[in-house]
Design a protein around this motif. Structure first.
Motif, PDB file in Angstrom:
ATOM      1  N   SER A 109      59.505  47.862  29.553  1.00 19.01           N
ATOM      2  CA  SER A 109      59.269  47.679  28.094  1.00 19.01           C
ATOM      3  C   SER A 109      58.033  48.438  27.450  1.00 19.01           C
ATOM      4  O   SER A 109      57.115  48.567  28.361  1.00 19.01           O
ATOM      5  CB  SER A 109      58.907  45.989  28.017  1.00 19.01           C
ATOM      6  N   SER A 110      58.093  48.938  26.528  1.00 22.86           N
ATOM      7  CA  SER A 110      56.936  49.569  25.840  1.00 22.86           C
ATOM      8  C   SER A 110      55.723  48.605  25.420  1.00 22.86           C
ATOM      9  O   SER A 110      54.461  48.875  25.470  1.00 22.86           O
ATOM     10  CB  SER A 110      57.358  50.409  24.644  1.00 22.86           C
ATOM     11  N   TRP A 111      56.031  47.440  25.484  1.00 20.15           N
ATOM     12  CA  TRP A 111      55.010  46.366  24.886  1.00 20.15           C
ATOM     13  C   TRP A 111      54.713  45.307  25.906  1.00 20.15           C
ATOM     14  O   TRP A 111      55.535  44.911  26.531  1.00 20.15           O
ATOM     15  CB  TRP A 111      55.673  45.662  23.625  1.00 20.15           C
ATOM     16  N   GLY A 112      53.499  45.039  26.117  1.00 19.25           N
ATOM     17  CA  GLY A 112      53.080  44.186  27.231  1.00 19.25           C
ATOM     18  C   GLY A 112      53.203  42.624  26.723  1.00 19.25           C
ATOM     19  O   GLY A 112      53.757  42.331  25.321  1.00 19.25           O
ATOM     20  N   GLU A 113      53.357  41.635  27.634  1.00 20.76           N
ATOM     21  CA  GLU A 113      53.759  40.341  27.209  1.00 20.76           C
ATOM     22  C   GLU A 113      53.000  39.741  26.179  1.00 20.76           C
ATOM     23  O   GLU A 113      53.349  38.720  25.615  1.00 20.76           O
ATOM     24  CB  GLU A 113      53.750  39.646  28.516  1.00 20.76           C
ATOM     25  N   GLN A 114      51.716  40.037  25.968  1.00 19.21           N
ATOM     26  CA  GLN A 114      50.831  39.440  25.011  1.00 19.21           C
ATOM     27  C   GLN A 114      51.002  39.808  23.494  1.00 19.21           C
ATOM     28  O   GLN A 114      50.709  39.232  22.708  1.00 19.21           O
ATOM     29  CB  GLN A 114      49.287  39.893  25.656  1.00 19.21           C
ATOM     30  N   GLY A 118      56.646  41.510  22.841  1.00 21.49           N
ATOM     31  CA  GLY A 118      56.340  40.926  24.374  1.00 21.49           C
ATOM     32  C   GLY A 118      57.282  40.015  25.095  1.00 21.49           C
ATOM     33  O   GLY A 118      57.735  40.376  26.300  1.00 21.49           O
ATOM     34  N   GLN A 119      57.812  39.154  24.227  1.00 19.98           N
ATOM     35  CA  GLN A 119      58.893  38.075  25.120  1.00 19.98           C
ATOM     36  C   GLN A 119      60.385  38.581  24.755  1.00 19.98           C
ATOM     37  O   GLN A 119      60.992  37.736  25.494  1.00 19.98           O
ATOM     38  CB  GLN A 119      58.687  36.883  24.495  1.00 19.98           C
ATOM     39  N   ALA A 120      60.562  39.368  23.853  1.00 20.95           N
ATOM     40  CA  ALA A 120      62.110  39.620  23.594  1.00 20.95           C
ATOM     41  C   ALA A 120      62.816  40.194  24.717  1.00 20.95           C
ATOM     42  O   ALA A 120      63.895  39.676  25.103  1.00 20.95           O
ATOM     43  CB  ALA A 120      62.100  40.529  22.505  1.00 20.95           C
ATOM     44  N   PRO A 121      62.291  40.828  25.673  1.00 19.98           N
ATOM     45  CA  PRO A 121      63.084  41.250  26.764  1.00 19.98           C
ATOM     46  C   PRO A 121      63.527  40.228  27.751  1.00 19.98           C
ATOM     47  O   PRO A 121      64.334  40.004  28.280  1.00 19.98           O
ATOM     48  CB  PRO A 121      62.537  42.518  27.624  1.00 19.98           C
ATOM     49  N   HIS A 122      62.364  39.283  27.735  1.00 24.12           N
ATOM     50  CA  HIS A 122      62.621  38.053  28.512  1.00 24.12           C
ATOM     51  C   HIS A 122      63.714  37.252  28.054  1.00 24.12           C
ATOM     52  O   HIS A 122      64.436  36.700  28.975  1.00 24.12           O
ATOM     53  CB  HIS A 122      61.375  37.241  28.774  1.00 24.12           C
ATOM     54  N   LYS A 123      63.630  36.888  26.705  1.00 27.18           N
ATOM     55  CA  LYS A 123      64.807  36.282  26.105  1.00 27.18           C
ATOM     56  C   LYS A 123      65.946  36.697  26.349  1.00 27.18           C
ATOM     57  O   LYS A 123      66.998  35.858  26.947  1.00 27.18           O
ATOM     58  CB  LYS A 123      64.487  35.924  24.859  1.00 27.18           C
ATOM     59  N   MET A 124      66.179  38.091  26.237  1.00 30.92           N
ATOM     60  CA  MET A 124      67.497  38.592  26.219  1.00 30.92           C
ATOM     61  C   MET A 124      67.737  38.652  27.739  1.00 30.92           C
ATOM     62  O   MET A 124      69.108  38.299  28.114  1.00 30.92           O
ATOM     63  CB  MET A 124      67.348  40.293  25.957  1.00 30.92           C
ATOM     64  N   ALA A 125      66.854  38.906  28.678  1.00 30.08           N
ATOM     65  CA  ALA A 125      67.343  38.506  30.123  1.00 30.08           C
ATOM     66  C   ALA A 125      68.041  37.263  30.473  1.00 30.08           C
ATOM     67  O   ALA A 125      68.847  37.159  31.355  1.00 30.08           O
ATOM     68  CB  ALA A 125      66.255  39.036  31.078  1.00 30.08           C
ATOM     69  N   ASP A 139      59.790  44.515  33.591  1.00 28.94           N
ATOM     70  CA  ASP A 139      58.617  45.246  33.778  1.00 28.94           C
ATOM     71  C   ASP A 139      57.869  45.620  32.536  1.00 28.94           C
ATOM     72  O   ASP A 139      58.387  46.088  31.953  1.00 28.94           O
ATOM     73  CB  ASP A 139      58.753  46.423  34.924  1.00 28.94           C
ATOM     74  N   PHE A 140      56.505  45.443  32.692  1.00 28.49           N
ATOM     75  CA  PHE A 140      55.572  45.481  31.350  1.00 28.49           C
ATOM     76  C   PHE A 140      54.691  46.919  31.635  1.00 28.49           C
ATOM     77  O   PHE A 140      54.576  47.098  32.838  1.00 28.49           O
ATOM     78  CB  PHE A 140      54.789  44.418  30.748  1.00 28.49           C
ATOM     79  N   PRO A 141      54.117  47.290  30.583  1.00 31.25           N
ATOM     80  CA  PRO A 141      53.172  48.420  30.762  1.00 31.25           C
ATOM     81  C   PRO A 141      52.407  48.243  31.932  1.00 31.25           C
ATOM     82  O   PRO A 141      51.644  49.330  32.479  1.00 31.25           O
ATOM     83  CB  PRO A 141      52.658  48.728  29.321  1.00 31.25           C
ATOM     84  N   GLN A 142      51.633  47.266  32.093  1.00 28.20           N
ATOM     85  CA  GLN A 142      50.763  46.976  33.222  1.00 28.20           C
ATOM     86  C   GLN A 142      51.216  47.259  34.377  1.00 28.20           C
ATOM     87  O   GLN A 142      50.467  47.545  35.556  1.00 28.20           O
ATOM     88  CB  GLN A 142      50.095  45.544  33.073  1.00 28.20           C
ATOM     89  N   GLY A 198      65.598  50.396  28.856  1.00 26.83           N
ATOM     90  CA  GLY A 198      64.284  50.603  28.502  1.00 26.83           C
ATOM     91  C   GLY A 198      64.175  49.905  26.916  1.00 26.83           C
ATOM     92  O   GLY A 198      65.108  49.798  26.262  1.00 26.83           O
ATOM     93  N   TYR A 199      63.108  48.781  26.807  1.00 25.10           N
ATOM     94  CA  TYR A 199      63.063  48.145  25.681  1.00 25.10           C
ATOM     95  C   TYR A 199      61.700  48.968  24.881  1.00 25.10           C
ATOM     96  O   TYR A 199      60.584  48.882  25.238  1.00 25.10           O
ATOM     97  CB  TYR A 199      62.715  46.823  25.685  1.00 25.10           C
ATOM     98  N   THR A 200      61.972  49.411  23.775  1.00 22.17           N
ATOM     99  CA  THR A 200      61.000  50.690  23.129  1.00 22.17           C
ATOM    100  C   THR A 200      61.529  50.639  21.674  1.00 22.17           C
ATOM    101  O   THR A 200      62.248  50.137  20.968  1.00 22.17           O
ATOM    102  CB  THR A 200      60.971  51.986  23.984  1.00 22.17           C
ATOM    103  N   THR A 201      60.665  51.754  21.189  1.00 22.40           N
ATOM    104  CA  THR A 201      61.391  52.307  19.877  1.00 22.40           C
ATOM    105  C   THR A 201      61.405  53.652  19.795  1.00 22.40           C
ATOM    106  O   THR A 201      60.620  54.414  20.377  1.00 22.40           O
ATOM    107  CB  THR A 201      60.354  51.736  18.730  1.00 22.40           C
TER     108      THR A 201
END
Length: 348
Positions: A27-32, A37-44, A60-63, A83-86
């Motif tokens: 993901s391009s965006w951190g969990e915070q 941040g939470q969208a890819p978790h929800k999708m998974a 996996d997040f940017p950190q 990849g979750y990004t824009t």
């Protein structure tokens, strides 16, 4: 022989139904980051539930992967499967990608989705992404973005000259023609950059996202939007990896993405409304402004210049540009006489 072939086919089918497939997502965006941040978790989680555990996605997040703006390349090279990004993050690689997020003075979210699914946008998206070995799915819009937070008030074009501003996508190329130093700073560094003076202004998203980032603590002037009338993200999937999935799991993955994408828009709208109301009540120091007329006219001229120049360089860019312009000509009258006119009538 026929009996033997039938048994082989049966056991093959049973085996494929028992097999567990695992995909990796960056993901391009951190969990915070709110919602994104939470969208890819929800999708998974949806994929796991809908497939009865046959398809799992590790997020996996940017950190961890350290490349918030490198998602497209990582998926293309097979380092990650999804990849979750824009798309605007990669306009330096291929400027046509801006059309699949948003463009200055372009379509609203509802107009964009109508164009994508019914106006030829999906086919044009495939033309752009296929050479990279990627399949792109709309990942959900966060709606219109505000014009940004500024440390000083903008009275005229002269006030923009020399400003250091974080602004991504085509909007950065447009406003830079007005003398702004447009910088695409990673999300995790924005607050510190504003606080320390590395940035004079920052365009991020909308109230629920911006207030969570704390920009109101370092800038008082909040301007209405122009550069991102919609805010679409993407799930980019490595085509070779996608082709290894059974048909039913591909359908489940696509459905989970669509559901999560719609949920993102609903959550964003709800949160923006609530935060906007809170902002008006509890933060009177925030001054919400429109850009002056001379600034808006100059931005519109600059946007047209950028589009015409890019169209001369790239035939497919021009094809997408003309497709979007034609669709705006079709749908904008309905947008104006529909909800927009309804809201204007209520004000009388």
């Amino acid at each position: 022989m026929r009996i033997m072939f039938g048994l082989v086919l049966l056991f093959s089918t049973l085996f494929s139904q028992d097999k567990i497939y695992t995909l990796t997502l960056a993901s391009s965006w951190g969990e915070q980051i709110p919602f994104l941040g939470q969208a890819p978790h929800k999708m998974a989680r949806r994929v796991d539930e809908m497939s009865a555990g046959r398809l799992k996605i590790r997020v996996d997040f940017p950190q961890k992967h350290k490349a918030p703006f490198g998602i497209m390349d990582m998926v293309k090279e097979g380092l990650y499967d999804i990849g979750y990004t824009t798309s605007v993050y990669y306009k330096g690689k291929d400027y046509k990608l801006v059309f699949f997020m948003t463009t200055p003075f372009g379509m609203t979210t509802t107009e964009w989705y109508a164009w994508y699914y019914h106006g030829g946008g999906k086919a044009l998206s495939e033309k752009v992404y296929t050479p990279y070995g990627l399949v792109a799915y709309p990942g959900g819009s966060v709606g219109i973005s505000m014009g940004g937070w500024f440390k000083k008030e903008i009275h005229s074009l002269a006030d923009l000259k020399g400003l250091k501003m974080r602004i991504s996508g085509q909007g950065g190329d447009v406003i830079s023609r007005l003398g702004v130093n447009a910088i695409n700073t990673p999300p995790g560094e924005l607050y510190m950059a504003m606080q320390t003076g590395l940035l004079d202004a920052v365009e991020w998203i909308a109230p629920s996202f911006d207030m969570a980032m704390g920009f109101h603590k370092v800038a008082s002037y909040y301007y209405t939007g122009w550069s991102k009338p919609s805010g679409e993200g993407q799930y980019l999937i490595n085509k070779h990896k996608l082709d290894t999935l059974p048909e039913d799991l591909r359908a489940i993955l696509e459905s989970a993405i669509k559901i999560t994408a719609r949920e993102l828009l609903d959550e964003s709208n709800d949160a923006n409304a609530k935060i906007w109301a809170l902002m008006q009540q509890e933060y009177p120091n925030i001054k919400v402004n429109h850009f002056p007329n001379d600034v808006m006219l100059a931005l519109k001229r600059a946007a047209q210049e950028v589009e015409e120049e890019q169209g001369q360089k790239d035939a497919l860019y021009k094809e997408i540009l003309e497709s979007q312009r034609a669709y705006i000509a079709l749908i904008r009258p309905w947008t104006l006489i529909g909800e927009f006119d309804y809201l204007k009538q209520l004000e009388k």
